[in-house]
Write a protein that holds these residues in place. Structure first.
Motif, PDB file in Angstrom:
ATOM      1  N   VAL A   1       0.846  -1.194   0.000  1.00 40.76           N
ATOM      2  CA  VAL A   1       0.000   0.000   0.000  1.00 40.76           C
ATOM      3  C   VAL A   1       0.877   1.239   0.000  1.00 40.76           C
ATOM      4  N   VAL A   2       0.299   2.349  -0.407  1.00 35.14           N
ATOM      5  CA  VAL A   2       1.054   3.591  -0.527  1.00 35.14           C
ATOM      6  C   VAL A   2       1.577   4.035   0.832  1.00 35.14           C
ATOM      7  N   GLU A   3       0.807   3.800   1.885  1.00 36.91           N
ATOM      8  CA  GLU A   3       1.227   4.212   3.235  1.00 36.91           C
ATOM      9  C   GLU A   3       2.522   3.509   3.648  1.00 36.91           C
ATOM     10  N   ASP A   4       2.714   2.261   3.221  1.00 40.00           N
ATOM     11  CA  ASP A   4       3.960   1.553   3.539  1.00 40.00           C
ATOM     12  C   ASP A   4       5.156   2.219   2.859  1.00 40.00           C
ATOM     13  N   LEU A   5       4.964   2.663   1.646  1.00 38.71           N
ATOM     14  CA  LEU A   5       6.044   3.333   0.934  1.00 38.71           C
ATOM     15  C   LEU A   5       6.359   4.687   1.560  1.00 38.71           C
ATOM     16  N   ILE A   6       5.338   5.349   2.084  1.00 38.93           N
ATOM     17  CA  ILE A   6       5.570   6.631   2.766  1.00 38.93           C
ATOM     18  C   ILE A   6       6.427   6.423   4.001  1.00 38.93           C
ATOM     19  N   LEU A   7       6.153   5.358   4.752  1.00 36.07           N
ATOM     20  CA  LEU A   7       6.950   5.056   5.949  1.00 36.07           C
ATOM     21  C   LEU A   7       8.378   4.681   5.580  1.00 36.07           C
ATOM     22  N   ILE A   8       8.520   3.952   4.479  1.00 34.26           N
ATOM     23  CA  ILE A   8       9.866   3.561   4.033  1.00 34.26           C
ATOM     24  C   ILE A   8      10.698   4.799   3.711  1.00 34.26           C
ATOM     25  N   CYS A   9      10.046   5.809   3.152  1.00 33.45           N
ATOM     26  CA  CYS A   9      10.751   7.054   2.814  1.00 33.45           C
ATOM     27  C   CYS A   9      10.863   7.998   4.008  1.00 33.45           C
ATOM     28  N   ASP A  10      10.508   7.516   5.194  1.00 31.54           N
ATOM     29  CA  ASP A  10      10.567   8.325   6.422  1.00 31.54           C
ATOM     30  C   ASP A  10       9.706   9.577   6.294  1.00 31.54           C
ATOM     31  N   ARG A  11       8.554   9.416   5.657  1.00 29.78           N
ATOM     32  CA  ARG A  11       7.555  10.475   5.481  1.00 29.78           C
ATOM     33  C   ARG A  11       8.107  11.701   4.767  1.00 29.78           C
ATOM     34  N   ALA A  12       9.057  11.474   3.896  1.00 28.25           N
ATOM     35  CA  ALA A  12       9.597  12.589   3.110  1.00 28.25           C
ATOM     36  C   ALA A  12       8.624  13.033   2.022  1.00 28.25           C
ATOM     37  N   TYR A  13       7.687  12.140   1.653  1.00 29.19           N
ATOM     38  CA  TYR A  13       6.709  12.454   0.611  1.00 29.19           C
ATOM     39  C   TYR A  13       5.318  12.092   1.110  1.00 29.19           C
ATOM     40  N   SER A  14       4.328  12.743   0.533  1.00 29.49           N
ATOM     41  CA  SER A  14       2.940  12.481   0.894  1.00 29.49           C
ATOM     42  C   SER A  14       2.314  11.499  -0.093  1.00 29.49           C
ATOM     43  N   ARG A  15       1.098  11.096   0.205  1.00 28.54           N
ATOM     44  CA  ARG A  15       0.374  10.197  -0.689  1.00 28.54           C
ATOM     45  C   ARG A  15       0.151  10.864  -2.045  1.00 28.54           C
ATOM     46  N   GLU A  16      -0.193  12.147  -2.003  1.00 27.29           N
ATOM     47  CA  GLU A  16      -0.438  12.886  -3.240  1.00 27.29           C
ATOM     48  C   GLU A  16       0.829  12.964  -4.098  1.00 27.29           C
ATOM     49  N   ASP A  17       1.987  13.094  -3.446  1.00 24.72           N
ATOM     50  CA  ASP A  17       3.245  13.150  -4.193  1.00 24.72           C
ATOM     51  C   ASP A  17       3.496  11.845  -4.957  1.00 24.72           C
TER      52      ASP A  17
END
Length: 419
Positions: free
Chosen positions: A258-274
């Motif tokens: 899920v997109v939220e997992d990728l956001i956590l992997i990036c240490d919240r450097a990007y948002s879902r919209e990004d």
């Protein structure tokens, strides 16, 4: 009644032969047997194919030469040696169609028994031995390659009926998945070292998420194809990487992160919209072309041709994943990367150069063609544990991957290349 007709026919034939002989005695014409035109007379030995047609039977003096071969096929070389034992004015044996051979038999007369008997028994034995050796060597060279798909005849997923056509299509279209090995020169804010850091990090992410091997290779391909067409800022490079992995997962995986997992992997450097916005940009720039042949497509087929075991497979994937990180390896096509990885792995495990005819047949690459790519892989193997980009080495140093990274590099390939 039939027996009587047969006896009458034979009697008439014998009477005809007797009359012909008596007539020949009273005239200057030669009898049929004198012009060697009756059944059983010696004739010109024929040079026929090494396989297929058998030698014609010979009589009397011809048996000392052509008869010595027995029922073995007569090669062109052996027939040429027999010709050397004949007089200089003797006609050469015709080589060609059956019609040419029949015409030659009627147009020329064979050498006499005395001329044919000039070859000694020792010479004939030597010629016979050489001829048999030649046939045995050709049988070995023309031995058919093993059918690597015979074990999958009952497997519908292996599509044995048209697997060759599939890989022929891959070979024709693999150039579409390649990018220029100098595309980084057009990037203003990133360089090849940053690309290497990104790929090395994505390999670790791929390992932790336990994704398929196809996903990793398609992820790297999407990144390179997008960077070759679009100028990307440094702060957006990681976003391009995780979005490319998301697209590859949607194409290859059954269970997509899920997109939220990728956001956590990036240490919240990007948002879902990004991430979703970058996803739209990538597929639009690549014209929605996600189905391209990657090195992984060829790896499975080439490993099968090499008759690989688990050890060879893991070492091959270790070498090719090292190649994914290195920007210089972009100059090689996917099929060559796969073939060179397997060749280098075989040399590493065997301690010598190892590339058989079956591998060459299915990969379409000779040992000489793979040498440049293979030596570069050996250099990558030698430096895999050093420097900052050690993600692949750590991954393949685990028991799960057979500690393939701890294998001794095939340094002798570098020496052979220099020589």
């Amino acid at each position: 009644m039939e027996n009587m007709r047969s006896e009458n026919h034979r009697g008439a034939a014998m009477e005809g032969v007797k009359l012909a002989s008596e007539a020949a005695a009273n005239t200057n014409r030669r009898a049929l047997r004198d012009i060697k035109n009756i059944l059983g007379a010696p004739h010109q030995p024929q040079a026929v194919s090494k396989r297929g047609l058998q030698e014609k039977p010979a009589a009397a003096g011809a048996k000392s030469q052509a008869g010595a071969v027995g029922h073995r096929p007569v090669t062109r070389k052996f027939a040429a040696i027999l010709q050397q034992t004949q007089p200089a004015n003797a006609p050469l044996a015709p080589i060609g169609s059956e019609r040419q051979k029949r015409n030659a038999d009627t147009a020329f007369h064979a050498p006499s028994d005395m001329e044919c008997s000039k070859a000694s028994d020792d010479d004939l034995d030597e010629m016979m031995t050489n001829e048999l050796k030649e046939i045995d060597m050709e049988d070995t060279e023309e031995e058919e390659m093993p059918d690597i798909d015979s074990c999958d005849v009952g497997n519908s997923l292996a599509v044995v009926e048209y697997v060759d056509e599939i890989y022929s299509f891959y070979r024709r279209t693999e150039e579409l998945s390649c990018v220029s090995p100098t595309y980084m020169a057009h990037q203003s804010d990133i360089n090849e070292k940053m690309r290497g850091i990104l790929i090395d990090w994505l390999i670790e992410v791929h390992y932790k998420l336990e994704l398929l091997g196809e996903t990793l290779f398609l992820t790297v391909n999407i990144i390179d194809r997008y960077l070759a067409r679009e100028n990307v800022a440094r702060k957006k490079l990681q976003l391009v990487g995780v979005t490319a992995m998301l697209l590859a997962c949607k194409y290859e995986e059954v269970s997509v992160p899920v997109v939220e997992d990728l956001i956590l992997i990036c240490d919240r450097a990007y948002s879902r919209e990004d991430i979703l916005d970058m996803e739209r940009k990538i597929v639009d720039r690549l014209e929605f072309n996600m189905s391209v042949p990657t090195p992984y497509c060829f790896m499975r087929r080439f490993l099968k041709a090499a008759g690989s075991d688990k050890k060879l497979e893991l070492l091959s994937f270790f070498l090719i994943e090292l190649s994914l990180v290195d920007y210089k390896m972009l100059k090689f096509q996917p099929s060559m990367l796969a073939a060179a990885a397997i060749y280098t792995a075989q040399c590493t495990l065997n301690g010598c150069m190892s590339w058989n005819k079956c591998c060459e047949l299915h990969t379409k690459y000779s040992e000489e063609q793979l040498m440049d790519c293979s030596t570069m892989m050996v250099e990558l193997h030698q430096g895999a544990a050093r420097g900052k980009l050690t993600g692949v080495h750590r991954k393949y140093s685990t028991f799960k991957y057979g500690c393939a990274a701890k294998s001794e590099p095939a340094a002798f390939l570098l020496d052979a290349r220099r020589a």
